[in-house]
Design a protein around this motif. Structure first.
Motif, mmCIF file in Angstrom:
data_model
loop_
_atom_site.group_PDB
_atom_site.id
_atom_site.type_symbol
_atom_site.label_atom_id
_atom_site.label_comp_id
_atom_site.label_asym_id
_atom_site.label_seq_id
_atom_site.Cartn_x
_atom_site.Cartn_y
_atom_site.Cartn_z
ATOM 1 N N TYR A 40 -11.166 17.045 12.804
ATOM 2 C CA TYR A 40 -12.093 16.689 11.728
ATOM 3 C C TYR A 40 -11.806 15.318 11.109
ATOM 4 C CZ TYR A 40 -12.965 21.662 12.128
ATOM 5 O OH TYR A 40 -13.246 22.900 12.603
ATOM 6 N N GLY A 41 -10.604 14.777 11.353
ATOM 7 C CA GLY A 41 -10.214 13.502 10.774
ATOM 8 C C GLY A 41 -8.728 13.484 10.467
ATOM 9 N N ARG A 42 -8.295 12.473 9.772
ATOM 10 C CA ARG A 42 -6.866 12.321 9.491
ATOM 11 C C ARG A 42 -6.446 13.106 8.251
ATOM 12 N NH1 ARG A 42 -6.079 6.499 6.575
ATOM 13 N NH2 ARG A 42 -7.919 6.626 5.259
ATOM 14 N N ILE A 43 -5.182 13.491 8.259
ATOM 15 C CA ILE A 43 -4.558 14.146 7.120
ATOM 16 C C ILE A 43 -3.299 13.348 6.817
ATOM 17 C CG2 ILE A 43 -3.438 16.233 6.265
ATOM 18 C CD1 ILE A 43 -5.205 17.812 8.257
ATOM 19 N N VAL A 44 -3.205 12.873 5.583
ATOM 20 C CA VAL A 44 -2.052 12.062 5.180
ATOM 21 C C VAL A 44 -1.521 12.615 3.863
ATOM 22 C CG1 VAL A 44 -1.212 9.753 4.615
ATOM 23 C CG2 VAL A 44 -3.112 10.010 6.224
ATOM 24 N N GLU A 45 -0.207 12.772 3.803
ATOM 25 C CA GLU A 45 0.447 13.203 2.570
ATOM 26 C C GLU A 45 1.636 12.282 2.325
ATOM 27 O OE1 GLU A 45 3.105 16.898 0.948
ATOM 28 O OE2 GLU A 45 1.472 17.347 2.318
ATOM 29 N N PHE B 230 0.840 -1.190 0.000
ATOM 30 C CA PHE B 230 0.000 0.000 0.000
ATOM 31 C C PHE B 230 0.878 1.244 0.000
ATOM 32 C CE2 PHE B 230 -2.498 -3.292 2.133
ATOM 33 C CZ PHE B 230 -3.612 -3.300 1.320
ATOM 34 N N VAL B 231 0.306 2.348 -0.409
ATOM 35 C CA VAL B 231 0.998 3.625 -0.350
ATOM 36 C C VAL B 231 1.329 3.885 1.121
ATOM 37 C CG1 VAL B 231 0.769 6.107 -0.737
ATOM 38 C CG2 VAL B 231 -0.188 4.487 -2.399
ATOM 39 N N PRO B 232 2.597 4.218 1.430
ATOM 40 C CA PRO B 232 2.967 4.470 2.825
ATOM 41 C C PRO B 232 2.069 5.526 3.470
ATOM 42 C CG PRO B 232 4.920 4.332 1.464
ATOM 43 C CD PRO B 232 3.726 4.319 0.525
ATOM 44 N N GLY B 233 1.606 5.234 4.681
ATOM 45 C CA GLY B 233 0.714 6.130 5.406
ATOM 46 C C GLY B 233 -0.757 5.816 5.212
ATOM 47 N N GLY C 36 10.197 3.603 -5.819
ATOM 48 C CA GLY C 36 10.410 4.980 -5.388
ATOM 49 C C GLY C 36 10.527 5.102 -3.884
ATOM 50 N N LYS C 37 11.204 6.150 -3.454
ATOM 51 C CA LYS C 37 11.350 6.428 -2.023
ATOM 52 C C LYS C 37 10.282 7.445 -1.628
ATOM 53 C CE LYS C 37 14.464 7.931 1.532
ATOM 54 N NZ LYS C 37 15.763 8.473 1.879
ATOM 55 N N PHE C 38 9.395 7.032 -0.740
ATOM 56 C CA PHE C 38 8.283 7.879 -0.327
ATOM 57 C C PHE C 38 8.672 8.766 0.842
ATOM 58 C CE2 PHE C 38 5.874 4.928 -2.821
ATOM 59 C CZ PHE C 38 4.730 5.605 -3.182
ATOM 60 N N GLU C 39 8.112 9.955 0.834
ATOM 61 C CA GLU C 39 8.192 10.860 1.978
ATOM 62 C C GLU C 39 6.764 11.015 2.476
ATOM 63 O OE1 GLU C 39 9.200 15.477 2.459
ATOM 64 O OE2 GLU C 39 10.783 14.279 1.525
ATOM 65 N N THR C 40 6.510 10.618 3.712
ATOM 66 C CA THR C 40 5.136 10.555 4.212
ATOM 67 C C THR C 40 4.981 11.355 5.507
ATOM 68 O OG1 THR C 40 4.921 8.353 3.246
ATOM 69 C CG2 THR C 40 3.304 8.965 4.922
ATOM 70 N N ASN C 41 3.893 12.103 5.576
ATOM 71 C CA ASN C 41 3.526 12.836 6.784
ATOM 72 C C ASN C 41 2.063 12.545 7.073
ATOM 73 O OD1 ASN C 41 5.983 14.492 7.119
ATOM 74 N ND2 ASN C 41 5.355 15.294 5.133
ATOM 75 N N PHE C 42 1.728 12.401 8.352
ATOM 76 C CA PHE C 42 0.323 12.230 8.700
ATOM 77 C C PHE C 42 0.034 12.896 10.027
ATOM 78 C CE2 PHE C 42 2.745 8.402 9.412
ATOM 79 C CZ PHE C 42 2.553 8.118 10.757
ATOM 80 N N PHE C 43 -1.190 13.399 10.139
ATOM 81 C CA PHE C 43 -1.646 14.139 11.307
ATOM 82 C C PHE C 43 -3.081 13.732 11.609
ATOM 83 C CE2 PHE C 43 1.017 16.785 8.590
ATOM 84 C CZ PHE C 43 2.051 17.120 9.443
ATOM 85 N N SER D 172 14.475 17.185 -14.390
ATOM 86 C CA SER D 172 14.873 15.779 -14.517
ATOM 87 C C SER D 172 13.990 14.971 -15.453
ATOM 88 C CB SER D 172 14.861 15.119 -13.136
ATOM 89 O OG SER D 172 13.533 15.080 -12.635
ATOM 90 N N GLY D 173 12.782 15.441 -15.695
ATOM 91 C CA GLY D 173 11.838 14.671 -16.497
ATOM 92 C C GLY D 173 11.137 13.573 -15.708
ATOM 93 N N LEU D 174 11.449 13.457 -14.420
ATOM 94 C CA LEU D 174 10.795 12.470 -13.568
ATOM 95 C C LEU D 174 9.400 12.963 -13.186
ATOM 96 C CD1 LEU D 174 13.809 11.550 -11.250
ATOM 97 C CD2 LEU D 174 12.945 10.262 -13.210
ATOM 98 N N ILE D 175 8.624 12.067 -12.605
ATOM 99 C CA ILE D 175 7.251 12.397 -12.206
ATOM 100 C C ILE D 175 7.160 12.424 -10.680
ATOM 101 C CG2 ILE D 175 4.839 11.626 -12.261
ATOM 102 C CD1 ILE D 175 5.829 12.572 -14.971
ATOM 103 N N SER D 176 6.562 13.474 -10.165
ATOM 104 C CA SER D 176 6.272 13.580 -8.735
ATOM 105 C C SER D 176 4.801 13.219 -8.528
ATOM 106 C CB SER D 176 6.520 15.014 -8.249
ATOM 107 O OG SER D 176 6.024 15.183 -6.938
ATOM 108 N N VAL D 177 4.570 12.289 -7.603
ATOM 109 C CA VAL D 177 3.206 11.858 -7.295
ATOM 110 C C VAL D 177 2.962 12.127 -5.820
ATOM 111 C CG1 VAL D 177 1.545 9.970 -7.334
ATOM 112 C CG2 VAL D 177 3.433 9.991 -8.974
ATOM 113 N N LYS D 178 1.941 12.957 -5.539
ATOM 114 C CA LYS D 178 1.579 13.237 -4.158
ATOM 115 C C LYS D 178 0.163 12.724 -3.918
ATOM 116 C CE LYS D 178 1.408 17.543 -2.835
ATOM 117 N NZ LYS D 178 1.401 18.868 -2.210
ATOM 118 N N PHE D 179 0.027 11.861 -2.915
ATOM 119 C CA PHE D 179 -1.270 11.375 -2.456
ATOM 120 C C PHE D 179 -1.608 12.221 -1.228
ATOM 121 C CE2 PHE D 179 1.001 7.903 -4.418
ATOM 122 C CZ PHE D 179 0.047 7.286 -5.211
ATOM 123 N N PHE D 180 -2.693 12.980 -1.308
ATOM 124 C CA PHE D 180 -3.056 13.857 -0.197
ATOM 125 C C PHE D 180 -4.484 13.551 0.237
ATOM 126 C CE2 PHE D 180 -4.594 17.834 1.697
ATOM 127 C CZ PHE D 180 -3.629 18.007 2.670
#
Length: 128
Positions: free
Chosen positions: A59-64, A32-35, A48-55, A114-122
Motif C-alpha cells: 500500500y506504500g511506505r511505513i516509517v517510524e 530532516f527527520v531520519p527516514g 537527540g538520538k533517533f531510532e528509525t524503522n522503515f518498511f 525522567s521528565g523528558l519528551i518522547s517524539v514519534k513520527f509515524f
C-alpha cells in the motif's frame, strides 16, 4: 599601492566570513527527520538520538522515527503545526496530518520517570 593591498585583504576576509556563513546555512537547510526525505527536523531535536524503522508495503511506505529529548512538547507541536501545512500536509485531527495517500502521526508524550519528551513520527499509507 597600499590602498589596493588593503582592499585585497579586506575582500579576502569578507569572502572567508561569508563562505562560512553560507555553508552553515546550507547545512541547516538539509536536516530532516531520519527516514524521511521531506520532513524538516526541528532545531531542538537535532541533538537527540533517533531510532528509525522503515518498511515498504503493497500500500506504500511505513516509517517510524523516535527520539527522546529535553524540549517542551508544546514547542514541538507548535513547530510542526506551523511547518507541515506549508509542505502540503493537512491536519485532520490533533497530531494527525494527511498528504496525498499518506498519514503522518506525531506522537508526543512526557516520560514520567525522567521528565523528558518522547517524539514519534509515524508515517503510514492512508488506505491501510
Amino acid at each position: 599601492m597600499i590602498r589596493i593591498s588593503f582592499i585585497t585583504i579586506l575582500l579576502f576576509f569578507f569572502s572567508i566570513f561569508f563562505s562560512r556563513n553560507i555553508l552553515a546555512n546550507e547545512d541547516r537547510q538539509f536536516l530532516f527527520v531520519p527516514g524521511f526525505e521531506d520532513l524538516p527536523l526541528m532545531r531542538d531535536l537535532e541533538e537527540g538520538k533517533f531510532e528509525t524503522n522503515f518498511f515498504d508495503s503493497p500500500y506504500g511506505r511505513i516509517v517510524e522515527s523516535t527520539v527522546i529529548v529535553d524540549v517542551s512538547a508544546q514547542d514541538i507541536r507548535k513547530f510542526y503545526n506551523l511547518t507541515l501545512p506549508q509542505l502540503g500536509w493537512s491536519q485532520f485531527e490533533e497530531n494527525y496530518f494527511l498528504r496525498e495517500k499518506e498519514i503522518l502521526n506525531l506522537h508526543i508524550e512526557k516520560i514520567k520517570e525522567s521528565g523528558l519528551i518522547s517524539v514519534k513520527f509515524f508515517l503510514s499509507p492512508k488506505d491501510q
